[in-house]
Design an enzyme around this catalytic site. Structure first.
Site, PDB file in Angstrom:
ATOM      1  N   ASP A  24     -36.659   6.605  27.731  1.00 33.63           N
ATOM      2  CA  ASP A  24     -37.852   5.738  28.102  1.00 33.63           C
ATOM      3  C   ASP A  24     -39.060   6.101  27.775  1.00 33.63           C
ATOM      4  O   ASP A  24     -39.155   7.428  28.002  1.00 33.63           O
ATOM      5  CB  ASP A  24     -37.636   5.138  29.575  1.00 33.63           C
ATOM      6  CG  ASP A  24     -38.442   3.580  29.752  1.00 33.63           C
ATOM      7  OD1 ASP A  24     -38.772   2.918  28.577  1.00 33.63           O
ATOM      8  OD2 ASP A  24     -38.754   3.368  30.740  1.00 33.63           O
ATOM      9  N   ASN A  84     -33.403  -6.066  25.920  1.00 33.35           N
ATOM     10  CA  ASN A  84     -34.383  -5.782  25.045  1.00 33.35           C
ATOM     11  C   ASN A  84     -34.437  -6.808  23.910  1.00 33.35           C
ATOM     12  O   ASN A  84     -35.528  -6.918  23.242  1.00 33.35           O
ATOM     13  CB  ASN A  84     -34.111  -4.298  24.341  1.00 33.35           C
ATOM     14  CG  ASN A  84     -34.316  -3.273  25.517  1.00 33.35           C
ATOM     15  OD1 ASN A  84     -33.678  -2.114  25.297  1.00 33.35           O
ATOM     16  ND2 ASN A  84     -35.277  -3.387  25.988  1.00 33.35           N
TER      17      ASN A  84
END
Ligand code: IPE
Ligand code: IPE
Ligand code: MG
Length: 227
Positions: A14, A63
């Site tokens: 991330d 996502n």
């Protein structure tokens, strides 16, 4: 003093977008740089004596909520990157696998994925598993549905074996970028894993930092409910 063995490692990669933003770049530049980090980390895992699998969260079922241009970019990057990485997989003796519903991807990308899997299937130093269009709740629900449709009993063992991941227990889970949450990653498999959260953004993450984390993991006291 503990001496934990590390077999199955999982990483939530991330912070690509923030890495780019800090430099006044568009988010996609962060994804490009982050893809390079994957190579370094895979090399570390291939050379590490005990690591058998490294599962990297690359694209979650959530996502798809991102702007279309970013999603499209990620799909193209993955295709391009995998083709380029074939040489790396051979060099490191790394096998490529995936978990997640790749049928949600374009036929072209699915073909690339299948081809890289096939060409690296004989490598044994480490298995790199990219979590692609992966959501843990969906993985568990679908596994339970398959068992039920075959009329099989749903137990901890049968359900664990039915999951799409080749392991039921992750030993160590690392998330970069300072966020401290699972974001629907490996909920079942992380039941007894050790967690590490680092503020380092994924494009800046290095094998050296991972090695420090692994050293700390080795000395943690894993009790599994016992004494
Ligand atoms: C992780 O980086 C990569 C993907 C989720 C595809 P992000 O894109 O989430 O980066 P941040 O969290 O916005 O910085
Ligand atoms: C988790 O990161 C998914 C991946 C790293 C692929 P996100 O950036 O999507 O997670 P949230 O939205 O911060 O929880
Ligand atoms: Mg993020």
């Amino acid at each position: 003093m503990s001496n934990n063995i590390l077999k199955n490692l999982a990483i939530i990669m991330d912070g690509n977008g923030r890495w780019a933003k800090e430099r006044g770049l568009i988010r996609t530049k962060g994804h490009e740089k982050g893809a390079d980090t994957i190579r370094d980390i895979t090399e570390y895992c291939a050379e590490h004596e005990t690591i058998e699998t490294v599962t990297l969260y690359a694209f979650s079922t959530e996502n798809w909520k991102r702007p279309k241009y970013e999603v499209d970019f990620l799909m193209r990057l993955l295709d391009r990157w995998l083709k380029k990485e074939l040489e790396t997989y051979h060099r490191f003796g790394a096998r490529f696998e995936t978990v997640g519903d790749i049928e949600g991807f374009s036929p072209k990308l699915q073909k690339t994925i299948a081809s890289i899997k096939e060409q690296t299937a004989h490598h044994t130093n480490v298995t790199q598993i990219l979590a692609l269009n992966y959501g843990s709740r969906e993985e568990i629900a679908k596994a339970a549905t398959r068992l039920a449709s075959r009329g099989e009993e749903i137990t901890e063992n049968s359900l664990g074996d039915e999951l799409n991941t080749p392991y039921t227990d992750i030993d160590l889970m690392v998330r970069t970028s300072g966020e401290q949450r699972l974001s629907n990653f490996l909920l079942w498999q992380l039941s007894y894993s050790e967690f590490f959260f680092t503020p380092t953004l994924w494009p800046d993450f290095t094998p050296h930092e991972l090695d420090d984390i692994v050293d700390q993991y080795v000395n943690r006291n894993r009790r599994f409910g016992g004494l």
